[in-house]
Design an enzyme around this catalytic site. Structure first.
Site, mmCIF file in Angstrom:
data_model
loop_
_atom_site.group_PDB
_atom_site.id
_atom_site.type_symbol
_atom_site.label_atom_id
_atom_site.label_comp_id
_atom_site.label_asym_id
_atom_site.label_seq_id
_atom_site.Cartn_x
_atom_site.Cartn_y
_atom_site.Cartn_z
ATOM 1 N N ARG A 314 52.938 44.786 -137.728
ATOM 2 C CA ARG A 314 51.972 44.505 -138.970
ATOM 3 C C ARG A 314 51.748 43.034 -139.054
ATOM 4 N NH1 ARG A 314 54.415 49.381 -142.682
ATOM 5 N NH2 ARG A 314 53.445 51.029 -141.468
ATOM 6 N N LYS A 336 39.180 35.302 -135.151
ATOM 7 C CA LYS A 336 38.409 36.382 -134.522
ATOM 8 C C LYS A 336 39.310 36.873 -133.222
ATOM 9 C CE LYS A 336 34.097 36.862 -134.161
ATOM 10 N NZ LYS A 336 32.625 36.566 -134.396
ATOM 11 N N GLU A 378 29.276 26.234 -125.712
ATOM 12 C CA GLU A 378 29.588 26.316 -127.301
ATOM 13 C C GLU A 378 29.183 24.964 -128.070
ATOM 14 O OE1 GLU A 378 30.044 29.158 -128.658
ATOM 15 O OE2 GLU A 378 30.655 30.537 -127.154
ATOM 16 N N LYS A 420 32.561 24.299 -136.587
ATOM 17 C CA LYS A 420 33.209 25.719 -136.738
ATOM 18 C C LYS A 420 34.269 26.033 -138.028
ATOM 19 C CE LYS A 420 34.222 29.964 -135.087
ATOM 20 N NZ LYS A 420 34.736 30.269 -133.726
ATOM 21 N N GLU A 430 32.383 36.887 -141.280
ATOM 22 C CA GLU A 430 30.828 37.086 -140.613
ATOM 23 C C GLU A 430 30.083 37.897 -141.346
ATOM 24 O OE1 GLU A 430 29.603 38.511 -136.258
ATOM 25 O OE2 GLU A 430 31.194 37.015 -136.367
ATOM 26 N N ARG A 434 28.364 32.754 -140.873
ATOM 27 C CA ARG A 434 29.034 32.725 -139.567
ATOM 28 C C ARG A 434 28.472 33.535 -138.597
ATOM 29 N NH1 ARG A 434 35.698 33.800 -138.900
ATOM 30 N NH2 ARG A 434 35.666 33.562 -136.673
ATOM 31 N N ASN A 438 26.727 33.190 -133.504
ATOM 32 C CA ASN A 438 26.502 34.015 -132.373
ATOM 33 C C ASN A 438 25.082 33.896 -131.684
ATOM 34 O OD1 ASN A 438 28.761 35.701 -132.664
ATOM 35 N ND2 ASN A 438 27.715 36.800 -134.499
ATOM 36 N N HIS A 441 24.673 34.794 -128.289
ATOM 37 C CA HIS A 441 25.754 35.893 -127.891
ATOM 38 C C HIS A 441 25.270 37.400 -127.619
ATOM 39 C CE1 HIS A 441 28.218 32.306 -128.572
ATOM 40 N NE2 HIS A 441 29.252 33.175 -128.399
ATOM 41 N N HIS A 445 26.826 38.824 -124.268
ATOM 42 C CA HIS A 445 27.886 39.792 -124.422
ATOM 43 C C HIS A 445 27.215 41.079 -123.453
ATOM 44 C CE1 HIS A 445 30.050 38.777 -128.280
ATOM 45 N NE2 HIS A 445 30.309 37.780 -127.190
ATOM 46 N N HIS A 458 32.045 33.169 -119.709
ATOM 47 C CA HIS A 458 31.589 33.372 -121.228
ATOM 48 C C HIS A 458 30.500 32.333 -121.484
ATOM 49 C CE1 HIS A 458 31.101 34.514 -125.176
ATOM 50 N NE2 HIS A 458 31.353 33.342 -125.809
#
Length: 555
Positions: A314, A336, A378, A420, A430, A434, A438, A441, A445, A458
């Site tokens: 946990r 993330k 990035e 960032k 997000e 935030r 993206n 992206h 993706h 990426h």
């Protein structure tokens, strides 16, 4: 490896055929210093050639002579020392060289080394067959031997990739490295490292350290962050082979017990199967809740290790030690964490903040060129969406950044990381600002999923995705043609793709529909109104999207 230098020698290390002898001669000539080639000195001392020593007396005798010659060489002042390919492996030699010289590693790809050895064998006057060329598969032998030596070469103060450089260019880079180390690193081990930024969210607060040559401060920073117990290093096999032993040593020096687990490199390892293997490993090692997960590597490792940390017992405390540009400026900051599903990227994950991030910019010198190039996407993205001044800084320093000049590279990476940090601090989950991160992206993706996660890196996919987003912005009347051209120009200057071919458009569209940025069945597009000003639109007509995609994804 920051430390106080006791003299001004330069020692060249590196694999066979990286040019140590000829470069040392050129550097000594430029600086008007003494040249010492350890192989030549061994021949003088023994009265035998190197092959004769190995054949008649064995490798142990050769290494004994090598230690003696190095010991004498390191007592000199203003000497350029060319060492043998295996000299740095000996702990005594390593300690001696690091304590008395600025150590510069000359690097080259196995294919380059193979070609150079073949050339020397064919055209050298004595026509001696090099041992590395013997047998059926010399290139594979070179790869394997170089891989075993890479962690030892990683201790260098400075690394020069020689593949595409002339002798003059390599010698100038060596001298620049010597000047930089003398200027900036004489006593850095005792200096305070200030964070480049601090992430402040409702759930966590942690520093992000960005600087050149700070990897050996990791254990110290972990202790200062209140971490204790067993450190569980999760890495990929490539990164671990270079930095694993060094990180393990600095953690043990700080009082941590250390476990290590390495997965195969590449995005294909970021899946639930690999996560379960790490769970099994942690269970076998009886890891407890106060123990720590250390993510050592690029974005894939950070996502995977963070996902494991978030879900095992946990939640275990964890931290990021990014070694890729894309991870330093983006993926390592913000918590993330995720693994991929066959139908989409990052579909199983969480928001789980690390306790600290430590980015040693010098580790980028061992990054493959394609991965380094990918990472600039990035950084460029941050300038495009939120910081026009950063984009201008990138445009004005392309050549120095591509060459990883320490000062400007560290400055730009720290600034990109700070962007960032600021965004994550304002919007951890997000739900607002935030989402702007993206940019590019949505298409990226889709491309990655359609390419089965092995066609594109990426950053390559993000670069193509940003071109799609910029052109979509223009078609919707948001962005000027000049701004689109400016974006395309900076991507191309850094060697990034702006279009691709051979990817089924239907597969890209299907993956985009599954993307996390879809809300109410509509894709939330991050678009540009100007350089440094991004906006979100959910009402983009599908025909406009298709027209743009057909422009960047060729048949």
């Amino acid at each position: 490896m920051p430390r106080h230098k006791t003299n001004n020698n330069i020692a060249l290390i590196g694999f066979s055929a990286t040019g140590k002898s000829v470069v040392a001669m050129k550097v000594a000539e430029r600086l008007k210093w003494t040249l010492i080639d350890t192989d030549d000195e061994i021949v003088k001392l023994s009265g035998k050639t190197i092959p004769e020593i190995f054949k008649q007396d064995g490798e142990d005798k050769f290494r004994q002579l090598e230690r003696k010659v190095l010991s004498q060489a390191c007592q000199k002042e203003q000497a350029v020392i060319a060492t043998g390919g295996g000299a740095i492996i000996d702990p005594e030699n390593q300690k001696l060289l690091l304590g008395t010289s600025v150590v510069v590693c000359l690097e080259a790809k196995p294919e380059t080394i193979h070609q150079r050895l073949l050339h020397d064998s064919l055209y050298s006057a004595n026509h001696v067959v090099r041992p590395l060329l013997a047998g059926d598969n010399p290139l594979e032998r070179i790869r394997q031997l170089k891989a075993t030596r890479q962690p030892h070469y990683a201790v260098a103060d400075w690394t020069v990739h020689t593949d595409n450089l002339t002798l003059d260019e390599v010698s100038r880079e060596v001298i620049k490295g010597w000047q930089y180390v003398n200027k900036h690193h004489r006593s850095k081990q005792s200096t305070k490292i200030d964070p480049a930024c601090v992430v402040e969210t409702e759930t966590a607060s942690y520093p992000v350290f960005v600087d050149w040559g700070i990897l050996d401060r990791l254990g110290e920073k972990m202790t200062q962050a209140g971490l204790s117990g067993t450190a569980n290093i999760i890495s990929d096999k490539t990164v671990f082979s270079i930095y694993g032993a060094r990180v393990k040593k600095t953690l043990e020096k700080a009082g941590f017990a250390v476990n290590c687990f390495a997965v195969p490199p590449g995005e294909a390892s970021k899946n639930i199967t690999q996560a379960v293997k790490i769970y099994d490993f942690l269970i076998e090692r009886r890891v407890e809740r106060n123990d720590v997960v250390v993510a050592l590597g690029g974005g894939m490792v950070g996502d995977l290790a963070g996902f494991v940390a978030a879900t095992f017992l946990r939640g275990l405390p964890w931290l990021q030690v990014p070694t890729s540009l894309i991870a330093m400026t983006d993926a390592s900051i913000g918590g993330k964490v995720a693994v991929d599903h066959p139908q989409g990227k990052n579909l199983m994950g969480a928001f789980y903040q690390p306790r600290l991030v430590l980015a040693d910019v010098q580790t980028l010198t061992t990054l493959p060129q394609r991965e380094l190039t990918s990472g600039w996407a990035e950084v460029i993205k941050h300038g495009l969406i939120l910081d026009a001044d950063l984009l201008e800084l990138l445009e004005n320093n392309v050549k120095n950044l591509i060459k990883l000049k320490p000062d400007i590279t560290s400055k730009v990476i720290a600034r990109s990381a700070a962007i960032k940090c600021q965004v994550v601090s304002e919007d951890e989950r997000e739900t607002g600002k935030r989402t702007l991160l993206n940019y590019g992206h949505t298409v990226a993706h889709g491309l990655e999923a359609a390419g089965k996660y092995d066609r594109f890196l990426h950053g390559e996919a993000v670069a193509i995705g940003m071109m799609a987003a910029a052109r979509l912005s223009h078609r919707l009347g948001l962005l000027s043609p000049h701004a689109v051209e400016r974006q395309e120009s900076i991507l191309q200057k850094f060697g990034l793709p702006t279009h691709c071919s051979g990817v089924p458009l239907t597969d890209v569209l299907a993956a985009m529909e599954l993307d996390k940025k879809v809300r109410g069945k509509s894709i939330r597009w991050v678009l540009l109104e100007d350089i440094g000003k991004a906006v979100i639109h959910s009402d983009v007509p599908k025909k406009e999207v298709l027209n743009v995609l057909k422009g960047v994804i060729k048949p």
